[in-house]
Scaffold this motif. Sequence first.
Motif, PDB file in Angstrom:
ATOM      1  N   PHE A  13       4.856  19.227 -41.436  1.00  0.00           N
ATOM      2  CA  PHE A  13       4.276  18.089 -42.149  1.00  0.00           C
ATOM      3  C   PHE A  13       5.317  17.452 -43.079  1.00  0.00           C
ATOM      4  N   THR A 134       1.043  19.929 -34.995  1.00  0.00           N
ATOM      5  CA  THR A 134      -0.025  19.206 -35.684  1.00  0.00           C
ATOM      6  C   THR A 134       0.433  18.754 -37.066  1.00  0.00           C
ATOM      7  N   THR A 137       2.141  15.498 -36.592  1.00  0.00           N
ATOM      8  CA  THR A 137       1.241  14.388 -36.286  1.00  0.00           C
ATOM      9  C   THR A 137       0.398  13.996 -37.495  1.00  0.00           C
ATOM     10  N   VAL A 138      -0.085  14.991 -38.245  1.00  0.00           N
ATOM     11  CA  VAL A 138      -0.877  14.693 -39.440  1.00  0.00           C
ATOM     12  C   VAL A 138      -0.024  13.964 -40.474  1.00  0.00           C
ATOM     13  N   VAL A 141      -0.534  10.418 -40.261  1.00  0.00           N
ATOM     14  CA  VAL A 141      -1.849   9.949 -40.672  1.00  0.00           C
ATOM     15  C   VAL A 141      -1.987   9.959 -42.191  1.00  0.00           C
ATOM     16  N   LEU A 246      -3.541   9.032 -35.776  1.00  0.00           N
ATOM     17  CA  LEU A 246      -4.744   9.739 -35.330  1.00  0.00           C
ATOM     18  C   LEU A 246      -4.682  10.017 -33.829  1.00  0.00           C
ATOM     19  N   VAL A 249      -2.480  13.010 -33.253  1.00  0.00           N
ATOM     20  CA  VAL A 249      -3.135  14.292 -33.543  1.00  0.00           C
ATOM     21  C   VAL A 249      -3.992  14.729 -32.364  1.00  0.00           C
TER      22      VAL A 249
END
Length: 417
Positions: A13, A134, A137-138, A141, A246, A249
Amino acid sequence: MPLALLALAIGAFGIGTTEFVIMGLLPQVAADYAVSIPAAGLLVTGYALGVVIGAPLMTVLGTKISRKRMLMLLMALFVVGNVLSALAPAFGVMLAGRVVASLAHGAFFGIGSVVAAELVAPEKKAGAIAMMFTGLTVANVVGVPGGTFIGQAIGWRVTFLIVAALGVVGLLGIARLVPDLPRPEGVRLRHELAAFKNAQVLLAMAMTVLGFGGVFAAITYITPMMTEVAGYAESSVTWLLVLFGLGMVVGNLIGGRYADRRLMPMLYVSLGALALVLGLFTVTAHDKVLAAVTVTLIGALGFATVPPLQKRVLDQAHGAPTLASAVNIGAFNLGNALAAWLGGMVIAAGLGYTAPNWVGALLAGSALVLAVVSAALERRSGKAAQVQNAPDAPDAPGAPHAPAGEAVAGPALTARR
């Protein structure tokens, strides 16, 4: 899924946030250092090149220590780079900080993919890799829009200090939660380099460059495309990027789930659908609603390829996957840079802001062709191995035996000749 994957996802992240948040802060950074926007764009280019170079370099340097310790050192390097960026008194120092942070990127995801896969049962490896990704990808977002808002409201330096704090949390999480897995016995640098003699490894990396490059051919120029063609206000681009995130994700999780079941069919479907959607984007970009839906689909289909492509490299480079896995992360960034350059060329040629979508469609379509070729070569080599190992003599183990009379007659006839 093991809790250790959470620590890897936190690190991902932070890395994802620092990679992309600079795009929303370029005007502020350029104004602060009194440089042009194109000059400030070197902060994006420098980071991408740092990933390509740093992935193999840092992985090779880490062959002598455990993977857990290397992941901790990479997160420490990431923290140092972001603190240096936040406190940089001059643009050159800021650029150096970006490069330092980028050196951790490829090796972290490469080694992290290997560690994630080792933490779970064989049939769950792609899902574990997807769980780590993830975090990346988050970041698109939450981290990138949030970091952009903070940077515009309080100051871009605060954003990079917050990202550095995320790196500290990731470092502590890895130290606490990731088990100290033993290094594989007998694996040396020459074994890691030998993986690149495998044509299937090289084909998987080429699929990575072309497939994910197709995504960035379109997304790099999303702002002018959405404002000049679709008719969105510039302030709406942030929310369009949230939709893209989104989609990433969802696509990442779906790709991880189905790659564990049928990897190559998952690649066929995701790459083929991505090429189709990118081609249609030249039409849907003229309508606000259809454009928003298409941006979401591009994010979903693009990241649906990530877990299967990363697992494909791990499977084909079995026995010495660490360096190949890290280099494949660099391949993603190489694809980004290549696609952005090609997209800029078609715009400069006067073909319009939607022209990069055709570039993306051709790149994704080319990746699909390579996937089909890769599977065909694998089937052919499998058949060749079966033929080579098949019994070809009556007395060979497992061979069908002739009736007793024929078994005696054979040598007798030979003797008469």
